[in-house]
Design a protein around this motif. Structure first.
Motif, PDB file in Angstrom:
ATOM      1  N   LYS A 163      12.357  37.301 -56.542  1.00  0.00           N
ATOM      2  CA  LYS A 163      12.416  37.739 -57.937  1.00  0.00           C
ATOM      3  C   LYS A 163      13.119  36.699 -58.813  1.00  0.00           C
ATOM      4  O   LYS A 163      12.681  36.423 -59.941  1.00  0.00           O
ATOM      5  CB  LYS A 163      13.131  39.090 -58.040  1.00  0.00           C
ATOM      6  N   GLN A 217      12.148  31.601 -67.535  1.00  0.00           N
ATOM      7  CA  GLN A 217      13.274  32.403 -68.003  1.00  0.00           C
ATOM      8  C   GLN A 217      14.600  31.728 -67.643  1.00  0.00           C
ATOM      9  O   GLN A 217      14.636  30.687 -66.980  1.00  0.00           O
ATOM     10  CB  GLN A 217      13.218  33.798 -67.376  1.00  0.00           C
ATOM     11  N   LYS A 274      11.458  34.436 -61.847  1.00  0.00           N
ATOM     12  CA  LYS A 274      12.022  34.298 -63.187  1.00  0.00           C
ATOM     13  C   LYS A 274      12.050  32.841 -63.615  1.00  0.00           C
ATOM     14  O   LYS A 274      11.687  32.498 -64.748  1.00  0.00           O
ATOM     15  CB  LYS A 274      13.448  34.871 -63.228  1.00  0.00           C
ATOM     16  N   ASP A 287      21.959  35.057 -60.558  1.00  0.00           N
ATOM     17  CA  ASP A 287      20.730  35.554 -59.946  1.00  0.00           C
ATOM     18  C   ASP A 287      20.671  35.204 -58.463  1.00  0.00           C
ATOM     19  O   ASP A 287      20.022  35.908 -57.686  1.00  0.00           O
ATOM     20  CB  ASP A 287      19.512  34.950 -60.651  1.00  0.00           C
TER      21      ASP A 287
END
Length: 368
Positions: free
Chosen positions: A26, A35, A30, A106
């Motif tokens: 994930k 992002q 991103k 993240d």
């Protein structure tokens, strides 16, 4: 000379487990979509970049960050390096929120196999992993195991915990240890012969290569994210006694009694806001906690003394900050109190009657 093909061959040994990669996939997705992602590192001196020249460019953490920037050119990649030399996962779990998690990472790479040497590090490492994993940004947790020239480290315990949770695990130790033992790899090719712990640029490059190769392979799953199992964290492997761990210092812990100690701001140590005396004396705090530790600064100059720690009037131990026989000046700690009940405890630190010096620096308290 060690070549890139040699390093690539070692990679297969370095991968202990690819784990449940859903969170990592994930995060990589991103980044691929352009992002913002934050990549964080926490560990000891090697994570901080010790012996990499220049460390801001050639440490394994910096090289891994560079890979993210080069791979995801449209993404905004943020980098947080919370590596501090001579610190273990006990200090890690108490500082991780302020030093790393507040940046909402993240991906977090965790490295403490070389520095975890104390009996409670199994518990502190477990709580550290859980604290990171349960953070609101839902970070992917990747375990990294390093080692020294003699193969002495804490990988066995940490791998056991990582396997229990199903975290990805990458081992520099596994990649190099047999090569060192059978003579196919010389320590002097990855580090200085005078330093049996910290790799130089080639060693840092190898570590980064193992991590980024794993990330490259994981990217192949981006289009299969829905097929990966959902995240599920098992109950704590230990008792998770450091679940609420944090550090306090002169910005948020104030003495209820003081004689000769003064607040001090130190720029040359990683824990900046402490208390210091140069003339003995005592200092007393009231701390609300189950478990309490004292972080202090040891020096080689022969000026630092020995100070007693009392909790609720009971002597617990003496802290000797005279590090004349140690490798250098550094922040050390001792856990001075542990219990199952959270309440206010009176913690007193005072000069030992047999101390030969009056100088002592408190860097903070670990409480949980």
């Amino acid at each position: 000379m060690i070549t890139l093909p040699d390093i690539k061959k070692m990679y297969e040994k370095a991968v202990i487990s690819k784990g449940n990669g859903r969170r990592l996939v994930k995060a990589l997705r991103k980044a691929k979509e352009g992002q913002t992602i934050t990549v964080g590192f926490i560990g000891g001196a090697i994570t901080a970049g010790y012996n990499a020249i220049p460390r801001d460019e050639n440490s394994y953490a910096a090289l891994t960050y560079k890979w993210f920037n080069n791979t995801f050119k449209t993404a905004h990649v943020k980098y947080v390096n919370a590596g501090i030399g001579a610190t273990d996962s006990y200090l890690g779990v108490h500082r991780v929120e302020k030093d790393l998690l507040e940046y909402n990472p993240d991906i977090v790479i965790v490295e403490f196999a070389v520095d975890d040497k104390k009996e409670w590090n199994k518990e502190s490492y477990d709580s550290l992993l859980r604290k990171i994993y349960l953070w609101s940004s839902n970070p992917a947790v990747v375990l990294l195991f390093l080692t020294n020239r003699d193969g002495v480290d804490n990988q066995g315990v940490q791998q056991e915990i990582g396997a229990y949770y199903g975290f990805p695990m990458i081992s520099y130790r596994n990649a190099i240890i047999e090569e060192l033992k059978n003579g196919r790899l010389g320590w002097n090719l990855i580090a200085s012969d005078a330093d049996g712990i910290h790799p130089e640029n080639t060693g840092h490059f190898m570590i980064a290569h193992f991590l980024t190769t794993y990330f490259e392979e994981t990217m192949e799953l981006i289009n299969h994210l829905d097929e990966l199992p959902e995240d599920e964290l098992k109950p704590a492997y230990t008792e998770d006694i450091y679940k609420e761990a944090k550090m306090v210092n002169n910005t948020n812990a104030f003495p209820c009694e003081v004689d000769m100690f003064d607040p001090i701001r130190l720029s040359y140590v990683p824990f900046h806001n402490g208390f210091r005396t140069t003339t003995g004396g005592l200092i007393v705090f009231e701390l609300y906690a189950k478990n309490i530790g004292v972080v202090y600064y040891g020096t080689q100059d022969g000026l630092s003394g020995k100070f007693d720690v009392l909790v609720d009037g009971e002597f617990k131990m003496a802290l000797d900050a005279d590090f004349v026989t140690e490798w250098g000046n550094f922040a050390d700690y001792r856990e001075v109190y542990r219990s199952s009940q959270e309440k206010v405890h009176k913690v007193e630190i005072r000069r030992s009657v047999d101390s030969r010096q009056d100088y002592f620096t408190i860097l903070g308290f670990t409480i949980s």
